[in-house]
Design an enzyme around this catalytic site. Structure first.
Site, PDB file in Angstrom:
ATOM      1  N   CYS A 104      35.005  29.660  38.322  1.00  0.00           N
ATOM      2  CA  CYS A 104      35.157  29.700  39.779  1.00  0.00           C
ATOM      3  C   CYS A 104      33.955  30.318  40.496  1.00  0.00           C
ATOM      4  O   CYS A 104      32.938  29.666  40.676  1.00  0.00           O
ATOM      5  CB  CYS A 104      36.451  30.402  40.143  1.00  0.00           C
ATOM      6  SG  CYS A 104      37.029  30.050  41.829  1.00  0.00           S
ATOM      7  N   GLU A 159      41.636  27.131  36.413  1.00  0.00           N
ATOM      8  CA  GLU A 159      41.584  28.589  36.409  1.00  0.00           C
ATOM      9  C   GLU A 159      42.997  29.164  36.594  1.00  0.00           C
ATOM     10  O   GLU A 159      43.796  28.642  37.357  1.00  0.00           O
ATOM     11  CB  GLU A 159      40.687  29.091  37.542  1.00  0.00           C
ATOM     12  CG  GLU A 159      40.560  30.613  37.577  1.00  0.00           C
ATOM     13  CD  GLU A 159      39.744  31.131  38.760  1.00  0.00           C
ATOM     14  OE1 GLU A 159      39.245  32.267  38.666  1.00  0.00           O
ATOM     15  OE2 GLU A 159      39.612  30.404  39.762  1.00  0.00           O
ATOM     16  N   LYS A 169      34.923  35.941  33.163  1.00  0.00           N
ATOM     17  CA  LYS A 169      34.327  35.689  34.476  1.00  0.00           C
ATOM     18  C   LYS A 169      33.328  36.793  34.825  1.00  0.00           C
ATOM     19  O   LYS A 169      33.674  37.978  34.868  1.00  0.00           O
ATOM     20  CB  LYS A 169      35.439  35.618  35.525  1.00  0.00           C
ATOM     21  CG  LYS A 169      35.005  35.123  36.900  1.00  0.00           C
ATOM     22  CD  LYS A 169      36.245  34.965  37.778  1.00  0.00           C
ATOM     23  CE  LYS A 169      35.952  34.299  39.110  1.00  0.00           C
ATOM     24  NZ  LYS A 169      37.197  34.099  39.889  1.00  0.00           N
TER      25      LYS A 169
END
Length: 337
Positions: free
Chosen positions: A205, A82, A162
């Site tokens: 994440c 990431e 995300k």
């Protein structure tokens, strides 16, 4: 003793590369390492863990070096961490952001340096690259934490923004608010990587903390779930491996977590331009049974593993949870589904 031997991790130094090549013995024997004439399984994956600096060009060079190393060792699917091209700091995202192409675009023609470099590399090496994430600058001026996936022609075959932004406040330990500068994505992302990998799902994440997302990816046929992620020194030791194994068990799929390497905070003087973020490291590959098959330490490292894709169907057949859901009691559906 036999079980312990099978789980032993083989480490081979990469001369001059400043990294370790790590291969779990399950599905990747010492004999296959030693014999250059052995056929390379098409299901070999590489996971790149490296220190991210404030120098974008240096980060691109490091990513390129590790991707080439993974390709040299036969990996056909390579994963990056990431926010790999600049500091993980909300105040840095604008400076390091790049315009990202859409699905179907030829990314080798992109004017964005991080995008173009990896797209050309995917085309040159005939790899599928799941390119971690970078800050994306959209046409409307919004910023996203975005993962691009390139096929062996350098075209974008998936784009994940995300969905769940990292907005946390653990009193006395850590406070971080991605929504100060980033906007959230709005879709579940899967793509067809072709044989032998099949369909792959992507989250970033904090997305891994939401099992609904992984279940939706599995419902779309994903057999591998990939999470580039930069857990920190508070959440990492507590939850990184736990969540990777949990999502693997939930979805009955391989789970790959790619982290930046750990870099300790620099001295307070002179003050850095951006706040320092210490990543946990420990990039990981987990089987559909929830077993850790390969895991990095804290520093720069390259994981190499042959995935037994037949294991996915074996687990799903033996524990057919996807066919045993009580839709009369609960449902998990995408928005509008």
């Amino acid at each position: 003793k036999t079980a312990m031997a099978l789980r032993k991790i083989l480490r081979v130094s990469l001369v001059g590369a400043g990294a370790s090549w790590v291969a779990a013995s399950r599905g990747f024997s010492a004999a296959s390492v030693a014999s250059a004439s052995s056929p390379v399984p098409l299901s070999r994956v590489g996971v790149c863990q490296f220190a991210v600096t404030a120098d974008k060009a240096s980060n691109i060079a490091t990513a390129t070096r590790l991707i080439r190393s993974a390709a040299d060792k036969g990996a056909r699917l390579v994963v990056l961490p990431e926010v790999w091209n600049g500091p993980y700091a909300t105040s840095a995202f604008q400076e390091y952001a790049e315009v990202c192409p859409g699905v179907g675009d030829d990314a080798t023609r992109s004017a964005s340096p991080s995008v173009c470099a990896l797209a050309k590399l995917a085309s040159e090496l005939k790899l599928c690259i799941v390119a971690g994430s970078i800050a994306e600058l959209d046409a409307d001026g919004k910023l996203y934490n975005t993962c691009l996936v390139y096929n062996s022609e350098g075209a974008v075959i998936a784009k994940h923004r995300k969905v769940h932004l990292f907005d946390i406040d653990v009193p006395g330990k850590i406070k971080f608010k991605e929504s100060d500068t980033l906007s959230p994505g709005r879709q579940v992302t899967t793509f067809d990587a072709g044989a032998p990998f099949g369909r792959i799902g992507v989250g970033i994440c904090y997305d891994i903390r939401f099992p609904e997302l992984s279940l939706l990816m599995a419902a779309e046929g994903a057999r591998i779930l990939i999470y580039p992620g930069a857990f920190n020194m508070i959440t990492g030791p507590a939850h990184w491996e736990l969540l990777m194994r949990a999502r693997a068990a939930d979805a009955q799929a391989y789970v790959i977590g790619a982290s930046p390497a750990r870099v300790e905070a620099p001295p307070p003087e002179p003050a850095p331009k951006y706040p320092h973020y210490t990543a946990w490291g420990h990039s990981i590959i987990v089987s559909p049974w929830g077993e850790v098959q390969s895991q990095a330490a804290e520093g720069e490292e390259l994981l190499i593993l042959d995935l037994d894709m037949g294991r996915v169907e074996e687990v799903r057949s033996g524990l057919p949870t996807s066919r045993q859901k009580r839709t009369d009691v609960y449902t998990v559906q995408p928005a509008g589904g």
